[in-house]
Enzyme design. Sequence first.
Site, PDB file in Angstrom:
ATOM      1  N   ASP A  14     -27.286  15.368  12.813  1.00 12.87           N
ATOM      2  CA  ASP A  14     -28.464  15.544  13.780  1.00 12.87           C
ATOM      3  C   ASP A  14     -27.883  14.559  15.036  1.00 12.87           C
ATOM      4  O   ASP A  14     -28.435  13.672  15.390  1.00 12.87           O
ATOM      5  CB  ASP A  14     -29.728  14.902  13.462  1.00 12.87           C
ATOM      6  CG  ASP A  14     -30.357  15.559  12.068  1.00 12.87           C
ATOM      7  OD1 ASP A  14     -30.124  16.733  12.148  1.00 12.87           O
ATOM      8  OD2 ASP A  14     -30.955  14.798  11.433  1.00 12.87           O
ATOM      9  N   LYS A  36     -25.023  19.030   6.952  1.00  8.39           N
ATOM     10  CA  LYS A  36     -26.500  19.743   7.203  1.00  8.39           C
ATOM     11  C   LYS A  36     -26.316  19.635   8.525  1.00  8.39           C
ATOM     12  O   LYS A  36     -26.264  18.855   9.408  1.00  8.39           O
ATOM     13  CB  LYS A  36     -27.672  19.061   6.896  1.00  8.39           C
ATOM     14  CG  LYS A  36     -28.898  19.594   6.892  1.00  8.39           C
ATOM     15  CD  LYS A  36     -30.034  18.858   6.263  1.00  8.39           C
ATOM     16  CE  LYS A  36     -30.718  17.904   7.144  1.00  8.39           C
ATOM     17  NZ  LYS A  36     -31.547  18.654   8.287  1.00  8.39           N
ATOM     18  N   ASP A  63     -30.012  24.113   7.600  1.00  7.67           N
ATOM     19  CA  ASP A  63     -31.377  23.861   7.837  1.00  7.67           C
ATOM     20  C   ASP A  63     -32.314  24.465   8.974  1.00  7.67           C
ATOM     21  O   ASP A  63     -32.780  23.996   9.755  1.00  7.67           O
ATOM     22  CB  ASP A  63     -31.384  22.189   7.853  1.00  7.67           C
ATOM     23  CG  ASP A  63     -32.865  21.700   7.280  1.00  7.67           C
ATOM     24  OD1 ASP A  63     -33.725  22.508   6.695  1.00  7.67           O
ATOM     25  OD2 ASP A  63     -33.339  20.497   7.599  1.00  7.67           O
ATOM     26  N   LYS A  65     -35.019  26.286   7.921  1.00  5.15           N
ATOM     27  CA  LYS A  65     -36.426  26.369   7.599  1.00  5.15           C
ATOM     28  C   LYS A  65     -36.965  27.901   8.135  1.00  5.15           C
ATOM     29  O   LYS A  65     -37.997  27.981   8.731  1.00  5.15           O
ATOM     30  CB  LYS A  65     -37.268  25.399   8.050  1.00  5.15           C
ATOM     31  CG  LYS A  65     -36.727  24.170   7.349  1.00  5.15           C
ATOM     32  CD  LYS A  65     -38.066  23.021   7.741  1.00  5.15           C
ATOM     33  CE  LYS A  65     -37.381  21.750   7.347  1.00  5.15           C
ATOM     34  NZ  LYS A  65     -36.449  21.057   7.906  1.00  5.15           N
ATOM     35  N   LEU A  66     -36.596  28.868   7.420  1.00  6.56           N
ATOM     36  CA  LEU A  66     -36.862  30.372   8.196  1.00  6.56           C
ATOM     37  C   LEU A  66     -38.314  30.681   7.587  1.00  6.56           C
ATOM     38  O   LEU A  66     -38.581  30.475   6.520  1.00  6.56           O
ATOM     39  CB  LEU A  66     -35.794  31.614   7.524  1.00  6.56           C
ATOM     40  CG  LEU A  66     -34.526  31.403   8.065  1.00  6.56           C
ATOM     41  CD1 LEU A  66     -33.449  32.403   7.693  1.00  6.56           C
ATOM     42  CD2 LEU A  66     -34.485  31.149   9.551  1.00  6.56           C
ATOM     43  N   ASP A  68     -40.632  34.517   8.401  1.00  6.52           N
ATOM     44  CA  ASP A  68     -40.827  35.544   9.394  1.00  6.52           C
ATOM     45  C   ASP A  68     -41.220  36.964   8.457  1.00  6.52           C
ATOM     46  O   ASP A  68     -41.474  36.536   7.172  1.00  6.52           O
ATOM     47  CB  ASP A  68     -39.620  35.925  10.084  1.00  6.52           C
ATOM     48  CG  ASP A  68     -39.827  36.489  11.620  1.00  6.52           C
ATOM     49  OD1 ASP A  68     -40.910  37.434  11.764  1.00  6.52           O
ATOM     50  OD2 ASP A  68     -39.104  36.384  12.518  1.00  6.52           O
ATOM     51  N   ILE A  69     -41.317  37.894   9.133  1.00  3.61           N
ATOM     52  CA  ILE A  69     -41.748  39.231   7.983  1.00  3.61           C
ATOM     53  C   ILE A  69     -40.531  39.399   7.338  1.00  3.61           C
ATOM     54  O   ILE A  69     -39.406  38.882   7.547  1.00  3.61           O
ATOM     55  CB  ILE A  69     -42.052  40.453   8.955  1.00  3.61           C
ATOM     56  CG1 ILE A  69     -40.805  40.714  10.086  1.00  3.61           C
ATOM     57  CG2 ILE A  69     -43.138  40.114   9.961  1.00  3.61           C
ATOM     58  CD1 ILE A  69     -40.835  42.230  10.751  1.00  3.61           C
ATOM     59  N   THR A 118     -42.981  17.095   4.625  1.00  2.28           N
ATOM     60  CA  THR A 118     -43.339  15.769   4.010  1.00  2.28           C
ATOM     61  C   THR A 118     -44.007  14.872   5.005  1.00  2.28           C
ATOM     62  O   THR A 118     -44.716  14.005   4.995  1.00  2.28           O
ATOM     63  CB  THR A 118     -41.885  14.842   3.477  1.00  2.28           C
ATOM     64  OG1 THR A 118     -41.219  15.196   4.624  1.00  2.28           O
ATOM     65  CG2 THR A 118     -41.713  15.289   2.217  1.00  2.28           C
ATOM     66  N   ARG A 179     -32.822   5.780   2.289  1.00  4.42           N
ATOM     67  CA  ARG A 179     -32.204   4.521   2.915  1.00  4.42           C
ATOM     68  C   ARG A 179     -31.674   3.696   1.997  1.00  4.42           C
ATOM     69  O   ARG A 179     -32.214   3.026   0.920  1.00  4.42           O
ATOM     70  CB  ARG A 179     -33.550   3.973   3.613  1.00  4.42           C
ATOM     71  CG  ARG A 179     -34.088   4.768   4.817  1.00  4.42           C
ATOM     72  CD  ARG A 179     -33.148   4.782   6.090  1.00  4.42           C
ATOM     73  NE  ARG A 179     -33.528   5.663   7.128  1.00  4.42           N
ATOM     74  CZ  ARG A 179     -33.609   7.042   7.085  1.00  4.42           C
ATOM     75  NH1 ARG A 179     -32.774   7.646   6.399  1.00  4.42           N
ATOM     76  NH2 ARG A 179     -33.856   7.708   8.200  1.00  4.42           N
ATOM     77  N   GLY A 208     -28.814  10.836   6.993  1.00  2.31           N
ATOM     78  CA  GLY A 208     -28.347  11.087   8.466  1.00  2.31           C
ATOM     79  C   GLY A 208     -28.167   9.701   9.093  1.00  2.31           C
ATOM     80  O   GLY A 208     -27.143   9.267   9.045  1.00  2.31           O
ATOM     81  N   ARG A 209     -29.141   9.139   9.918  1.00  2.00           N
ATOM     82  CA  ARG A 209     -29.044   7.999  10.580  1.00  2.00           C
ATOM     83  C   ARG A 209     -28.335   6.936   9.793  1.00  2.00           C
ATOM     84  O   ARG A 209     -27.302   6.059  10.538  1.00  2.00           O
ATOM     85  CB  ARG A 209     -30.435   7.559  11.346  1.00  2.00           C
ATOM     86  CG  ARG A 209     -30.678   8.661  12.453  1.00  2.00           C
ATOM     87  CD  ARG A 209     -31.972   8.594  12.780  1.00  2.00           C
ATOM     88  NE  ARG A 209     -32.926   8.952  11.900  1.00  2.00           N
ATOM     89  CZ  ARG A 209     -34.212   9.053  11.846  1.00  2.00           C
ATOM     90  NH1 ARG A 209     -34.854   8.922  12.837  1.00  2.00           N
ATOM     91  NH2 ARG A 209     -34.954   9.751  10.765  1.00  2.00           N
TER      92      ARG A 209
HETATM   93  O1  C5P Z   1     -31.620  10.421   9.806  1.00  4.80           O
HETATM   94  P1  C5P Z   1     -32.335  10.733   8.433  1.00  4.80           P
HETATM   95  O2  C5P Z   1     -31.679  10.184   7.040  1.00  4.80           O
HETATM   96  O3  C5P Z   1     -33.613  10.159   8.124  1.00  4.80           O
HETATM   97  O4  C5P Z   1     -32.217  12.356   8.361  1.00  4.80           O
HETATM   98  C1  C5P Z   1     -32.898  13.124   7.485  1.00  4.80           C
HETATM   99  C2  C5P Z   1     -32.626  14.506   7.497  1.00  4.80           C
HETATM  100  O5  C5P Z   1     -33.344  15.399   6.668  1.00  4.80           O
HETATM  101  C3  C5P Z   1     -33.090  15.083   8.902  1.00  4.80           C
HETATM  102  O6  C5P Z   1     -32.320  16.246   9.494  1.00  4.80           O
HETATM  103  C4  C5P Z   1     -34.468  15.572   8.521  1.00  4.80           C
HETATM  104  O7  C5P Z   1     -34.746  16.781   9.299  1.00  4.80           O
HETATM  105  C5  C5P Z   1     -34.413  16.097   7.148  1.00  4.80           C
HETATM  106  N1  C5P Z   1     -35.593  16.058   6.424  1.00  4.80           N
HETATM  107  C6  C5P Z   1     -36.281  14.962   6.178  1.00  4.80           C
HETATM  108  N2  C5P Z   1     -37.597  15.227   5.434  1.00  4.80           N
HETATM  109  C7  C5P Z   1     -37.899  16.464   5.155  1.00  4.80           C
HETATM  110  C8  C5P Z   1     -36.926  17.716   5.462  1.00  4.80           C
HETATM  111  C9  C5P Z   1     -35.760  17.338   5.987  1.00  4.80           C
HETATM  112  O8  C5P Z   1     -36.097  14.074   6.583  1.00  4.80           O
HETATM  113  N3  C5P Z   1     -39.084  16.463   4.535  1.00  4.80           N
END
Ligand code: C5P
Length: 233
Positions: A14, A36, A63, A65-66, A68-69, A118, A179, A208-209
């Site tokens: 991200d 991702k 990711d 998250k589709l 649609d029809i 979530t 985390r 991610g972060r």
């Molecule tokens: O930076 P961080 O570890 O919070 O990133 C989590 C990743 O997981 C992000 O790309 C976020 O969009 C994704 N995600 C999430 N919670 C969800 C679904 C996807 O944090 N319920």
Amino acid sequence: MPLNARDRLIVALDLPAMRDAEAMVERLGDGVSFYKVGYQLAFVGGLSFVDALIRANKRVFLDMKLHDIENSVAKGVENVARLGVTFLTVHAYPQTMKAAVAARQGSNLKVLAVTVLTSYDDIDLAESGYSQSVDALVARRAQQAHDLGLDGLVCSPEEASPLRLVVGYEMTFVTPGIRPQGAARGDQKRVTTPSQAIAAGADYLVVGRPITGADDPKAAAAAIVDEIAAAAK
Ligand code: C5P
């Protein structure tokens, strides 16, 4: 199920620009095998980067998250399957899931269902016109995903154990909201350590972060891989 701990870590790219994503992948090197790509990167050239990652022998979770029809979902999923992507997300609506599962036949693509985002609580669901609670709707959609042949679910680590009771062990569970001890939570309300997520039944962890924002991303990724390995023993 992947056998080694490194392959169970999915790093969320991200990042604001392609050059940041390229530099991060370069820095992480052999320490990370799975990435991702979500909305943020996809719309600044990330879709062509998917191809570069696959050519570099990385696996990719797209990711998107589709929803649609059925015809549009099916055509989109067929093209994603041709990219060589490993995981793709769709929202857990029966028509959407059915179309996605049919369209990925014959490819290596695994389709994951997002049950209820979530960030939604019972009040958000009521505002969206649903009368069920989050827990009830998550369980219902997980069951539907299972019955329609989806390959896996994206769920929070807290949801993993209860959902195993609903869908069993065939489906792959991918959990964000991770985390390591002492890491900043950011905007994640409920967080779980890598070992807790593995113990709860997660197959893959999305991080991610805590990695991309670390002073030493490679060391941060290695520490998480070590924690996964220890918890998986
Ligand atoms: O930076 P961080 O570890 O919070 O990133 C989590 C990743 O997981 C992000 O790309 C976020 O969009 C994704 N995600 C999430 N919670 C969800 C679904 C996807 O944090 N319920």
